[in-house]
Scaffold this active site. Structure first.
Site, short mmCIF file in Angstrom:
data_model
loop_
_atom_site.label_atom_id
_atom_site.label_comp_id
_atom_site.label_asym_id
_atom_site.label_seq_id
_atom_site.Cartn_x
_atom_site.Cartn_y
_atom_site.Cartn_z
CG HIS A 50 -7.83 0.85 2.26
ND1 HIS A 50 -8.70 0.15 3.06
CD2 HIS A 50 -6.86 -0.03 1.92
CE1 HIS A 50 -8.26 -1.08 3.23
NE2 HIS A 50 -7.15 -1.22 2.54
CD GLU A 55 -8.67 -2.24 -0.58
OE1 GLU A 55 -7.45 -2.10 -0.79
OE2 GLU A 55 -9.12 -3.11 0.17
CG HIS A 72 -2.17 -0.79 1.09
ND1 HIS A 72 -2.74 -1.10 -0.11
CD2 HIS A 72 -2.98 -1.35 2.03
CE1 HIS A 72 -3.84 -1.83 0.10
NE2 HIS A 72 -4.00 -2.00 1.38
C1 GLA Z 1 -5.96 -4.40 1.92
C2 GLA Z 1 -5.24 -5.68 1.99
C3 GLA Z 1 -5.52 -6.34 3.28
C4 GLA Z 1 -5.16 -5.45 4.43
C5 GLA Z 1 -5.90 -4.15 4.29
C6 GLA Z 1 -5.47 -3.15 5.33
O1 GLA Z 1 -7.26 -4.56 1.62
O2 GLA Z 1 -5.53 -6.54 0.92
O3 GLA Z 1 -4.80 -7.54 3.36
O4 GLA Z 1 -3.80 -5.22 4.44
O5 GLA Z 1 -5.70 -3.60 3.04
O6 GLA Z 1 -5.51 -3.67 6.60
#
Ligand code: GLA
Length: 377
Positions: free
Chosen positions: A205, A342, A134
């Site tokens: 997110h 997402e 991320h």
């Molecule tokens: C995304 C990832 C998850 C987790 C979240 C944040 O969706 O795919 O595995 O890391 O972000 O907690």
């Protein structure tokens, strides 16, 4: 004569009142700005409140481009905040959940925090075991500008990600515009340019709970995803490279299905994700036109969320890592108290030449759009 003068004075007064009060009425209709504190490095951070004609309200901070609250009417007109988050900036700075944030430079995982581009291997920050997850845009202070128009109140956020930041090549100029329309949509337009070949995957997110943030788990929400395939993962949540059919699996959301119906089934992929934490390959493909990707419906409030995007992928994450986080208004967020939709390119694309490309080159203009549209039924 006197009468005429009186009438003229009254008329003039009336016109003056309109002229004087007009800017005030408009000011109320404008985006509001308030202080949200200071970042770790002392930069002032603000909260921008966008409103529309139907009582919808989005509070967005230029810290991480984070949607802090999203207030949406239910079928009886009752307004609730439908996204998880924190009351205070410090909690965002310390948090690990990416609540409501703009995620980048690369949304989701890059295996072993490494990729090769034009023959050079780049090593990224490891922030998820051996992987890069991320990026860090969610903890940067962005430059904000009110770009409201007849389409709705709009906030432009810009950020310059320097060459080498977190290991990525190229100075990347990123622009994100949030627009709250009078059709009850939160529209997000992303654009970017670079001065060196790089990879890029931007998303938002938001953690949604259409029954209201902190009001229990999301297992009763009905979900539809317009995707016939998904990308299965390994034990580190890295795509194996396969595009697997959803047919006959708990990943088939081609017709609306309750999220909780199959989430605890004895399925290897669900076990690896501790629930849903996977990328769906949207049927709309990677042509880049805005298409409906998913629809979520919460039966008690009647709220419907429709997600449209120009992106080829969609990560459904069912809050499997939420573990009693104290969030807004003292609410406690337990496991599966929210879901994220997402919109994105596929995780680990830089290491999968078969996946739609995430490479951005100098002279190219990155552009993507995602719309979160709310209604009731
Ligand atoms: C995304 C990832 C998850 C987790 C979240 C944040 O969706 O795919 O595995 O890391 O972000 O907690």
């Amino acid at each position: 004569m006197t009468l005429r003068v009186t009438a003229a004075v009254m008329l003039a007064f009336f016109i003056a009142t309109i002229v004087v009060s007009a800017p005030q009425a408009e000011a109320k209709a404008n985006m509001q700005k308030q202080s949200f504190g200071k970042s770790e490095d002392g930069q002032p951070v603000d909260l921008y409140i966008l409103t529309n004609k139907h009582g919808m309200e989005a509070a967005i901070t230029n810290y991480g481009g984070t949607v802090v609250t999203l207030k949406v009417p239910d079928r009886n007109g009752k307004i609730d905040d439908v996204v998880l988050g924190y009351d205070k900036l410090d909690d965002y700075a310390a948090g690990k959940a990416y609540f409501g944030a703009i995620v980048g430079r690369y949304a989701n995982r890059i295996a072993h925090a490494k990729f090769t581009l034009d023959g050079t291997t780049y090593t990224l920050a490891k922030n998820d075991g051996d992987n890069h997850l991320h990026g860090g845009f969610n903890k940067r202070v962005w430059t904000a500008k009110d770009v409201s128009s007849s389409h709705g109140q709009a906030l432009e956020l810009t950020y310059l990600s320097k060459d080498g930041e977190e290991g990525f090549p190229g100075n990347l100029s990123v622009k994100v515009v949030y627009t709250l329309t009078n059709q009850n949509e939160l529209k997000i337009d992303y654009s970017a340019t670079t001065d060196k070949d790089t990879v890029l995957n931007l998303t938002n997110h938001c953690y949604f709970n259409l029954a209201g943030q902190g009001n229990g788990d999301i297992l009763q929400h009905q979900l539809m995803i317009r995707a016939d395939r998904f990308t299965p993962v390994d034990a580190n949540l890295i795509p194996t490279g396969e595009l697997r059919s959803v047919k006959g699996t708990p990943f088939d959301f081609t017709t609306a299905t309750v999220i909780g119906a199959r989430i605890d089934q004895d399925d290897q992929q669900l076990k690896l994700g501790r629930g849903y934490d996977h990328n769906w390959v949207l049927n709309s493909g990677s042509a880049g036109s805005l298409s409906l990707a998913a629809q979520a419906y919460e039966p008690h409030s009647g709220r419907v969320l429709e997600v449209s995007t120009t992106q080829p992928g969609l990560q459904l994450y069912t809050g499997n890592f939420l573990d009693g986080i104290r969030g807004k208004q003292g609410k406690i967020y337990n496991r599966r108290y929210a879901f994220c939709l997402e919109t994105q390119h596929f995780p680990d694309s830089p290491n999968h030449p078969d996946f739609p490309s995430t490479v951005l080159k100098p002279g190219q203009h990155y552009q993507s759009t995602t719309v979160y549209a709310f209604s009731t039924r």
